[in-house]
Design an enzyme around this catalytic site. Structure first.
Site, PDB file in Angstrom:
ATOM      1  N   HIS A 158      11.137 -47.434 -23.565  1.00 19.65           N
ATOM      2  CA  HIS A 158      10.909 -48.596 -24.428  1.00 19.65           C
ATOM      3  C   HIS A 158       9.874 -48.316 -25.509  1.00 19.65           C
ATOM      4  O   HIS A 158       9.766 -49.071 -26.475  1.00 19.65           O
ATOM      5  CB  HIS A 158      10.462 -49.791 -23.582  1.00 19.65           C
ATOM      6  CG  HIS A 158      11.567 -50.333 -22.721  1.00 19.65           C
ATOM      7  ND1 HIS A 158      12.276 -51.455 -23.041  1.00 19.65           N
ATOM      8  CD2 HIS A 158      12.115 -49.880 -21.565  1.00 19.65           C
ATOM      9  CE1 HIS A 158      13.197 -51.693 -22.119  1.00 19.65           C
ATOM     10  NE2 HIS A 158      13.117 -50.740 -21.207  1.00 19.65           N
ATOM     11  N   ASP A 366       5.105 -48.761 -32.717  1.00 19.13           N
ATOM     12  CA  ASP A 366       5.777 -49.610 -31.730  1.00 19.13           C
ATOM     13  C   ASP A 366       7.164 -49.051 -31.468  1.00 19.13           C
ATOM     14  O   ASP A 366       7.844 -48.618 -32.410  1.00 19.13           O
ATOM     15  CB  ASP A 366       5.915 -51.041 -32.286  1.00 19.13           C
ATOM     16  CG  ASP A 366       5.711 -52.098 -31.204  1.00 19.13           C
ATOM     17  OD1 ASP A 366       6.023 -51.805 -30.040  1.00 19.13           O
ATOM     18  OD2 ASP A 366       5.249 -53.206 -31.537  1.00 19.13           O
TER      19      ASP A 366
END
Ligand code: ADQ
Length: 476
Positions: A158, A366
């Site tokens: 992720h 991110d």
């Protein structure tokens, strides 16, 4: 259709009324589990003394079984707070300066992965597909293979995968890289992450590349691809639309008293660029005095990982920074920044996104960033707000019509805020429409299906053979 086993550090167990904690990822995986039947295993969140770890606790919800294991206090300290959150997290977010390597933590990380494998082993049936999530559990497939598991095992990361120069600073880099080669499918958020991983393999001379997605290491072949994670777009848009009727929405509108709302929503984490964002907002306000008293930044930031020292320090720093800006620029009837350390329920969050003229999503790094996607999905199509997005978020590779910024460039971001606030309706609509098309096409259900299709070895109805494996045998 094969049964599915999902393994992740934490598990979103439904409460007694059968409602699972909200969140796109949980919703999508639960829906896949419901279709196939299956099991979701992970840490219960509880820690205990060395000799007190009991049996797995299971919770049944229809044809999904949740299996939870406790960990010892030492496990949590070494595996979770230590290696996962103080080594892997900073390294994967390019923060070499914050990585705290310790032999004890590294050993603990591999030990707990072995422990997870031993807990999972008795529950695995021959045809099960196993899908492991995130950086806490990189070595889990290798541990399962050592115990004789032959099932198809997939992994999805992720968070970002850094370039070799950063990744290889980690003392156990080869163990992690080789561990990943025990999977059949390795999924990343973006091609950029996938390429960084491939570069790490090449740099360390691990395996051979067959083509863009397929690799061979010894007798084993595996696929690596990007699978950008999405949100439950239609459902979230519906939530936002309905939120306009709620009391919170009306109270919020009243308290804004005609001012434009700018919103920031992030876990309190140094990767999210909150400090730089507040600097940019302050710079915007000082350079555009005419905007003072006309806008309010609502920064919603639940605390996270408070037991890790860097996070504790950051909590204090951000609160002080917001206080300083409010003290310097605020007036008796205007507070520039409303800074809130709370988690909101999804309908409330959706309503606030829809109310905001501008969202500041400016992480320094991110994996994807779902807040960016949620903000877009929540907009009113007749009068959509503007998404200001960091180029270093995975989401920037899909949401090309956001206003893209470099969050390290405080002045540049300040000017982008100014431009976004006066963007004409026509341009806002065009940008929103194109981003919404992406979000509708690649929602979290599509993400889940695509990954599982690859893990199962092709589209349903195709032959079950795995050309990658066949080819690898020829080569080896
Ligand atoms: P996170 O780092 O947690 O996830 P993000 O993708 O933004 O970051 O997801 C956060 C989720 O938490 C969003 O659904 C958001 O709505 C919710 N949230 C945040 N603040 C909240 C608040 N105050 N109240 C309620 N909900 C809140 C990791 C990676 C990301 C990747 C995701 C999914 O770091 O890069 O996008 O996993 O793969």
């Amino acid at each position: 259709m094969s049964r599915l086993i999902v393994v992740s550090n934490r598990v979103p167990v439904p409460d007694k009324r059968g409602t699972a904690p909200a969140g796109g990822l949980a919703v999508a995986l639960q829906s896949a589990l419901k279709t196939r039947g299956g099991l979701w295993l992970g840490w219960s969140g509880q820690s205990c003394a060395e000799d007190a770890v009991g049996p797995l606790r299971t919770v049944k919800d229809g044809n999904i079984e949740y299996a939870l294991t406790d960990l010892t206090e030492r496990d949590v300290e070494e595996y979770y707070q230590g290696f996962a959150n103080r080594v892997l997290w900073p390294i994967c977010h390019y923060r070499l300066d914050l990585a705290e390597y310790g032999r004890r933590e590294m050993t603990g990380y591999f030990r707990v992965n072995h422990f997870f494998a031993s807990r999972l082993l008795p529950l695995i049936q021959d045809d099960d597909l196993i899908w492991i999530h995130d950086y806490h559990l990189i070595p889990l497939a290798a541990e399962l293979r050592r115990l004789g598991v032959k099932n198809r095992i997939g992994f999805f990361l992720h968070i970002p995968w850094p370039s070799p120069d950063v990744f290889l600073t980690m003392p156990v880099h080869d163990e992690l890289l080789k561990g990943l080669t025990a999977y059949d499918v390795i999924g990343f958020q973006t091609d950029h992450d996938r390429n960084n991983f491939a570069d790490c393999l090449a740099r360390q001379d691990i395996g051979h590349r067959l083509d863009t997605t397929r690799f061979v290491v010894g007798e084993r072949a595996f696929t690596t691809k990007s699978y950008p994670i999405g949100i439950e777009t239609t459902e979230f848009a519906g939530l936002a639309k309905r939120a306009a009727e709620t009391t919170l929405h009306k109270r919020m509108l009243q308290s804004l008293d005609g001012k434009e709302l700018i919103i920031g929503v992030d876990r309190l984490d140094y990767s999210k660029g909150i400090t730089q964002r507040i600097d940019a907002f302050e710079t915007f306000l000082t350079r555009h005095e005419e905007s003072q008293r006309k806008v309010t930044l609502l920064q919603i930031t639940p605390k996270s990982r408070s037991e890790v020292p860097e996070y504790e320090a950051m909590q204090r720093a951000v609160a002080e920074q917001a206080g300083r800006v409010n003290g310097a620029l605020g007036t008796v009837d205007w507070v520039p920044i409303r800074y809130v350390n709370r988690s909101l329920r999804r309908p409330a969050l959706a309503g606030l996104y829809r109310m905001a003229r501008l969202a500041l999503v400016t992480p320094l790094r991110d994996g994807m960033n779902l807040v960016a996607k949620e903000y877009v999905a929540a907009q009113n199509e007749d009068d959509p707000g503007v998404l200001l997005l960091s180029r270093f978020a995975g989401a920037a590779r899909e949401l090309k019509d956001a206003v893209l910024v470099n969050p390290y460039d405080v002045e540049g971001t300040a000017e982008a805020i100014a431009r976004s606030l006066v963007m004409p309706l026509e341009e806002r609509r065009e940008r929103w429409k194109s981003m919404m098309t992406v979000l509708r096409t690649n929602d979290v259900f599509a993400w889940c299906d695509t990954f599982l299709e690859d893990l199962a070895g092709g589209k349903a109805g195709e032959s079950g053979s795995h050309p990658v494996e066949a080819r690898s045998r020829n080569i080896a």
